[in-house]
Design a protein around this motif. Structure first.
Motif, PDB file in Angstrom:
ATOM      1  N   SER A  28     -10.228  -8.234  -2.986  1.00 48.60           N
ATOM      2  CA  SER A  28     -11.417  -7.806  -2.258  1.00 48.60           C
ATOM      3  C   SER A  28     -11.577  -6.313  -2.486  1.00 48.60           C
ATOM      4  O   SER A  28     -10.675  -5.651  -2.990  1.00 48.60           O
ATOM      5  N   ALA A  29     -12.717  -5.776  -2.083  1.00 49.12           N
ATOM      6  CA  ALA A  29     -12.943  -4.341  -2.259  1.00 49.12           C
ATOM      7  C   ALA A  29     -13.621  -3.772  -1.024  1.00 49.12           C
ATOM      8  O   ALA A  29     -14.370  -4.471  -0.332  1.00 49.12           O
ATOM      9  N   VAL A  30     -13.341  -2.500  -0.766  1.00 46.86           N
ATOM     10  CA  VAL A  30     -13.970  -1.786   0.340  1.00 46.86           C
ATOM     11  C   VAL A  30     -14.375  -0.398  -0.160  1.00 46.86           C
ATOM     12  O   VAL A  30     -13.645   0.230  -0.921  1.00 46.86           O
ATOM     13  N   HIS A  31     -15.578   0.050   0.233  1.00 49.99           N
ATOM     14  CA  HIS A  31     -16.118   1.344  -0.180  1.00 49.99           C
ATOM     15  C   HIS A  31     -16.211   2.222   1.058  1.00 49.99           C
ATOM     16  O   HIS A  31     -16.805   1.838   2.049  1.00 49.99           O
ATOM     17  N   GLY A  32     -15.592   3.404   0.987  1.00 45.26           N
ATOM     18  CA  GLY A  32     -15.638   4.299   2.133  1.00 45.26           C
ATOM     19  C   GLY A  32     -14.967   5.622   1.845  1.00 45.26           C
ATOM     20  O   GLY A  32     -14.769   6.008   0.693  1.00 45.26           O
ATOM     21  N   THR A  33     -14.590   6.310   2.923  1.00 46.13           N
ATOM     22  CA  THR A  33     -13.996   7.636   2.837  1.00 46.13           C
ATOM     23  C   THR A  33     -12.552   7.590   3.321  1.00 46.13           C
ATOM     24  O   THR A  33     -12.264   6.976   4.358  1.00 46.13           O
ATOM     25  N   VAL A  34     -11.653   8.236   2.579  1.00 47.70           N
ATOM     26  CA  VAL A  34     -10.250   8.314   2.995  1.00 47.70           C
ATOM     27  C   VAL A  34     -10.178   9.225   4.217  1.00 47.70           C
ATOM     28  O   VAL A  34     -10.587  10.382   4.161  1.00 47.70           O
ATOM     29  N   THR A  35      -9.679   8.672   5.327  1.00 51.44           N
ATOM     30  CA  THR A  35      -9.550   9.465   6.553  1.00 51.44           C
ATOM     31  C   THR A  35      -8.109   9.837   6.856  1.00 51.44           C
ATOM     32  O   THR A  35      -7.859  10.707   7.680  1.00 51.44           O
ATOM     33  N   VAL A  92     -13.472   3.467  -3.694  1.00 52.70           N
ATOM     34  CA  VAL A  92     -13.572   2.013  -3.636  1.00 52.70           C
ATOM     35  C   VAL A  92     -12.148   1.519  -3.840  1.00 52.70           C
ATOM     36  O   VAL A  92     -11.528   1.810  -4.860  1.00 52.70           O
ATOM     37  N   ALA A  93     -11.619   0.836  -2.837  1.00 51.06           N
ATOM     38  CA  ALA A  93     -10.253   0.324  -2.906  1.00 51.06           C
ATOM     39  C   ALA A  93     -10.297  -1.181  -3.121  1.00 51.06           C
ATOM     40  O   ALA A  93     -10.902  -1.913  -2.341  1.00 51.06           O
ATOM     41  N   HIS A  94      -9.676  -1.630  -4.203  1.00 50.64           N
ATOM     42  CA  HIS A  94      -9.548  -3.061  -4.513  1.00 50.64           C
ATOM     43  C   HIS A  94      -8.170  -3.475  -4.009  1.00 50.64           C
ATOM     44  O   HIS A  94      -7.174  -2.839  -4.359  1.00 50.64           O
ATOM     45  N   TYR A  95      -8.102  -4.531  -3.219  1.00 51.10           N
ATOM     46  CA  TYR A  95      -6.830  -4.888  -2.597  1.00 51.10           C
ATOM     47  C   TYR A  95      -6.676  -6.394  -2.463  1.00 51.10           C
ATOM     48  O   TYR A  95      -7.649  -7.150  -2.504  1.00 51.10           O
ATOM     49  N   THR A  96      -5.417  -6.800  -2.300  1.00 50.54           N
ATOM     50  CA  THR A  96      -5.106  -8.176  -1.934  1.00 50.54           C
ATOM     51  C   THR A  96      -4.632  -8.148  -0.494  1.00 50.54           C
ATOM     52  O   THR A  96      -4.167  -7.116  -0.013  1.00 50.54           O
ATOM     53  N   ALA A  97      -4.753  -9.262   0.181  1.00 52.31           N
ATOM     54  CA  ALA A  97      -4.332  -9.325   1.583  1.00 52.31           C
ATOM     55  C   ALA A  97      -3.420 -10.520   1.800  1.00 52.31           C
ATOM     56  O   ALA A  97      -3.686 -11.618   1.317  1.00 52.31           O
ATOM     57  N   LYS A  98      -2.343 -10.249   2.504  1.00 52.41           N
ATOM     58  CA  LYS A  98      -1.442 -11.314   2.956  1.00 52.41           C
ATOM     59  C   LYS A  98      -1.319 -11.114   4.451  1.00 52.41           C
ATOM     60  O   LYS A  98      -0.728 -10.133   4.898  1.00 52.41           O
ATOM     61  N   VAL A 107      -7.620   1.795  -6.983  1.00 53.07           N
ATOM     62  CA  VAL A 107      -8.454   2.638  -6.141  1.00 53.07           C
ATOM     63  C   VAL A 107      -9.250   3.554  -7.066  1.00 53.07           C
ATOM     64  O   VAL A 107      -8.690   4.210  -7.934  1.00 53.07           O
ATOM     65  N   ASP A 108     -10.568   3.564  -6.879  1.00 53.39           N
ATOM     66  CA  ASP A 108     -11.456   4.373  -7.700  1.00 53.39           C
ATOM     67  C   ASP A 108     -12.048   5.487  -6.850  1.00 53.39           C
ATOM     68  O   ASP A 108     -12.661   5.230  -5.819  1.00 53.39           O
ATOM     69  N   ASP A 109     -11.851   6.742  -7.283  1.00 52.18           N
ATOM     70  CA  ASP A 109     -12.469   7.880  -6.622  1.00 52.18           C
ATOM     71  C   ASP A 109     -13.908   7.922  -7.123  1.00 52.18           C
ATOM     72  O   ASP A 109     -14.157   8.178  -8.299  1.00 52.18           O
ATOM     73  N   VAL A 110     -14.874   7.649  -6.252  1.00 54.20           N
ATOM     74  CA  VAL A 110     -16.276   7.554  -6.662  1.00 54.20           C
ATOM     75  C   VAL A 110     -17.106   8.724  -6.147  1.00 54.20           C
ATOM     76  O   VAL A 110     -18.330   8.701  -6.232  1.00 54.20           O
ATOM     77  N   GLY A 111     -16.447   9.758  -5.618  1.00 56.99           N
ATOM     78  CA  GLY A 111     -17.149  10.952  -5.172  1.00 56.99           C
ATOM     79  C   GLY A 111     -17.680  11.733  -6.363  1.00 56.99           C
ATOM     80  O   GLY A 111     -17.517  11.346  -7.518  1.00 56.99           O
ATOM     81  N   LYS A 112     -18.290  12.886  -6.084  1.00 53.90           N
ATOM     82  CA  LYS A 112     -18.922  13.654  -7.166  1.00 53.90           C
ATOM     83  C   LYS A 112     -17.929  14.141  -8.214  1.00 53.90           C
ATOM     84  O   LYS A 112     -18.300  14.368  -9.355  1.00 53.90           O
TER      85      LYS A 112
END
Length: 187
Positions: A28-35, A92-98, A107-112
């Motif tokens: 799965s993937a999630v798009h967001g900001t590293v906090t 954008v973090a691509h991950y598996t879940a158990k 993990v793709d850094d998609v910022g400027k």
């Protein structure tokens, strides 16, 4: 007769087990900001636009694209596990879940300062050949190779028959003139 039934039960359990294993390894993937970066457990927390936070662990096989080290910087230190990602990085973090544990595959850094992006309308999508072509706002048509994750996402995100009407943002890397899409979002 008893041996046949035992064999059938064994075969059924084996198949069910294999299906369960495959289901757990879906990416799965999630798009967001590293906090948050947590070097103790080697994990990042990613906050999405809707405010949801996802904690995702890094492993030795986790790859990171789009991070550029400043001159003189080395990949050592407490946050070394994150391969140069920082709090505030758009990813954008691509991950598996158990269960509830998420493990980063990529993990793709998609910022400027991260990997490149382009918006456009899909003109051709070849899932088997792992390619996608888009027409940008200025009318230019570009063709990209799809990474394994992006090809799988194309199957989930874009219904057959609507490929040519879908507007997307493609996030890609370029190496020796070849553009490879790692993630895309519908606009």
């Amino acid at each position: 007769m008893k041996n046949k039934n035992v064999f059938r039960i064994f075969l059924a359990l084996t198949l069910l087990s294999a299906l369960g294993w495959a289901a757990q390894d879906l990416v799965s993937a999630v798009h967001g900001t590293v906090t948050k970066l947590d070097s103790g457990v080697k994990a990042i927390t990613v906050k999405t636009k809707d405010g949801t936070e996802h904690t995702i662990k890094f492993v030795d096989k986790t790859t990171v694209h789009g991070v550029k080290a400043s001159s003189g910087e080395t990949a050592t230190g407490a946050n070394d596990f994150a391969h140069g990602l920082k709090e505030g990085s758009e990813v954008v973090a691509h991950y598996t879940a158990k269960g509830t544990e998420k493990t980063a595959v990529e993990v793709d850094d998609v910022g400027k300062e991260g990997i490149k992006s382009v918006d456009g309308a899909i003109t051709h999508l070849d899932r088997a050949g792992k390619t996608v072509a888009i027409k940008t706002a200025d009318g230019t048509e570009e063709t990209f190779k799809l990474s394994g994750h992006a090809a799988a996402d194309a199957g989930k995100e874009i219904a057959k028959g609507t490929e040519k009407t879908t507007k997307v943002t493609l996030y890609y890397t370029e190496d020796a003139g070849k553009k490879t899409v790692h993630f895309f979002e519908r606009l």
